[in-house]
Scaffold this motif. Sequence first.
Motif, PDB file in Angstrom:
ATOM      1  N   ASN A  97       3.712  -1.254  12.962  1.00 13.22           N
ATOM      2  CA  ASN A  97       3.325  -2.608  13.498  1.00 13.22           C
ATOM      3  C   ASN A  97       1.525  -1.664  12.828  1.00 13.22           C
ATOM      4  N   PHE A  98       1.334  -1.483  11.728  1.00  7.62           N
ATOM      5  CA  PHE A  98       0.412  -1.132  11.144  1.00  7.62           C
ATOM      6  C   PHE A  98       0.834  -0.817   9.922  1.00  7.62           C
ATOM      7  N   LYS A  99      -0.305  -0.789   8.895  1.00  9.82           N
ATOM      8  CA  LYS A  99      -0.216  -0.468   7.592  1.00  9.82           C
ATOM      9  C   LYS A  99      -0.059   1.267   7.793  1.00  9.82           C
ATOM     10  N   VAL A 100       0.966   1.472   7.041  1.00 11.80           N
ATOM     11  CA  VAL A 100       0.772   3.051   6.541  1.00 11.80           C
ATOM     12  C   VAL A 100      -0.265   3.202   6.004  1.00 11.80           C
ATOM     13  N   THR A 101      -1.233   4.455   5.774  1.00 12.99           N
ATOM     14  CA  THR A 101      -1.868   4.414   4.211  1.00 12.99           C
ATOM     15  C   THR A 101      -2.181   6.404   4.622  1.00 12.99           C
ATOM     16  N   ALA A 102      -1.711   6.658   4.571  1.00 10.63           N
ATOM     17  CA  ALA A 102      -1.583   8.014   5.033  1.00 10.63           C
ATOM     18  C   ALA A 102      -0.295   9.087   5.297  1.00 10.63           C
ATOM     19  N   VAL A 103       0.168   9.804   4.758  1.00 11.05           N
ATOM     20  CA  VAL A 103       1.779  10.574   5.140  1.00 11.05           C
ATOM     21  C   VAL A 103       1.654  11.740   5.181  1.00 11.05           C
ATOM     22  N   TRP A 114      -2.407  16.016   3.884  1.00 12.12           N
ATOM     23  CA  TRP A 114      -1.743  14.646   4.022  1.00 12.12           C
ATOM     24  C   TRP A 114      -2.107  13.393   2.445  1.00 12.12           C
ATOM     25  N   ARG A 115      -1.108  12.935   2.107  1.00 13.81           N
ATOM     26  CA  ARG A 115      -1.468  12.117   0.813  1.00 13.81           C
ATOM     27  C   ARG A 115      -1.618  10.360   1.302  1.00 13.81           C
ATOM     28  N   ASP A 171      18.878  24.437   7.658  1.00 12.61           N
ATOM     29  CA  ASP A 171      19.456  24.387   9.405  1.00 12.61           C
ATOM     30  C   ASP A 171      17.985  23.693   9.999  1.00 12.61           C
ATOM     31  N   HIS A 172      16.539  23.731   9.168  1.00  9.83           N
ATOM     32  CA  HIS A 172      15.970  23.551  10.472  1.00  9.83           C
ATOM     33  C   HIS A 172      15.829  21.618  10.003  1.00  9.83           C
ATOM     34  N   ALA A 173      15.231  20.642  11.043  1.00 11.65           N
ATOM     35  CA  ALA A 173      15.326  20.047  11.065  1.00 11.65           C
ATOM     36  C   ALA A 173      13.416  18.968  10.349  1.00 11.65           C
ATOM     37  N   VAL A 174      13.212  18.365   9.728  1.00 13.63           N
ATOM     38  CA  VAL A 174      11.954  17.405   9.441  1.00 13.63           C
ATOM     39  C   VAL A 174      11.465  16.818  10.489  1.00 13.63           C
ATOM     40  N   TYR A 175       9.841  15.984   9.930  1.00 17.22           N
ATOM     41  CA  TYR A 175       9.613  15.214  10.121  1.00 17.22           C
ATOM     42  C   TYR A 175       8.610  15.059   9.329  1.00 17.22           C
ATOM     43  N   GLY A 176       8.017  13.512  10.024  1.00 15.66           N
ATOM     44  CA  GLY A 176       6.314  12.794   8.869  1.00 15.66           C
ATOM     45  C   GLY A 176       6.034  11.945  10.139  1.00 15.66           C
ATOM     46  N   ASN A 177       4.092  12.400   9.591  1.00 13.18           N
ATOM     47  CA  ASN A 177       3.514  11.975  10.248  1.00 13.18           C
ATOM     48  C   ASN A 177       2.112  10.660   9.548  1.00 13.18           C
ATOM     49  N   ALA A 178       1.736   9.676  10.147  1.00 15.88           N
ATOM     50  CA  ALA A 178       1.461   8.460   9.780  1.00 15.88           C
ATOM     51  C   ALA A 178       0.710   8.622   9.902  1.00 15.88           C
ATOM     52  N   ASN A 179      -0.889   8.421   8.873  1.00 15.77           N
ATOM     53  CA  ASN A 179      -1.920   8.457   9.682  1.00 15.77           C
ATOM     54  C   ASN A 179      -2.882   8.405   9.893  1.00 15.77           C
ATOM     55  N   HIS A 180      -2.708  10.197   9.548  1.00 14.78           N
ATOM     56  CA  HIS A 180      -3.403  10.494  10.504  1.00 14.78           C
ATOM     57  C   HIS A 180      -3.554  11.468  12.236  1.00 14.78           C
ATOM     58  N   ALA A 221       1.398  -1.211  -0.190  1.00 16.38           N
ATOM     59  CA  ALA A 221       0.310   0.331   0.268  1.00 16.38           C
ATOM     60  C   ALA A 221       0.681   1.136  -0.361  1.00 16.38           C
ATOM     61  N   LEU A 222       0.866   2.336  -0.704  1.00 17.58           N
ATOM     62  CA  LEU A 222       1.143   2.967  -0.962  1.00 17.58           C
ATOM     63  C   LEU A 222       0.128   4.641  -0.613  1.00 17.58           C
ATOM     64  N   ALA A 223       1.035   5.389   0.230  1.00 22.57           N
ATOM     65  CA  ALA A 223      -0.197   6.135   0.359  1.00 22.57           C
ATOM     66  C   ALA A 223      -0.347   7.461  -0.356  1.00 22.57           C
TER      67      ALA A 223
END
Length: 104
Positions: A81-87, A103-104, A52-61, A22-24
Amino acid sequence: MQIRRSLAVAALPTSLIATPPALAGTAVTSDGAAKAWNSGNTLYVTDTKGDDHAVYGNANHTGNRLNNHSGYGSTVSKTYNFKVTAVRACVNLQLQSDRCSAWR
């Protein structure tokens, strides 16, 4: 004299047909500084701008946050331990609201 060639295609049972993970999708901040994407249960976050800014990602809202403090050009990943469906990708801005993609 013409020679006719034909290719026989057998129907495969659906259990033998490989399905992709599954690709979000790929999320990129408006300034192009952060990119996040997934493959199955794994979230990836890349710092794509030397600002010079850190970045981050979120998963599944959710609050599942993967920080990347490794600098420009680096990618970090985490398998859940779960499928990532949104990033979504975000830039960590000090003393300001963080800049995040849709969100994608």
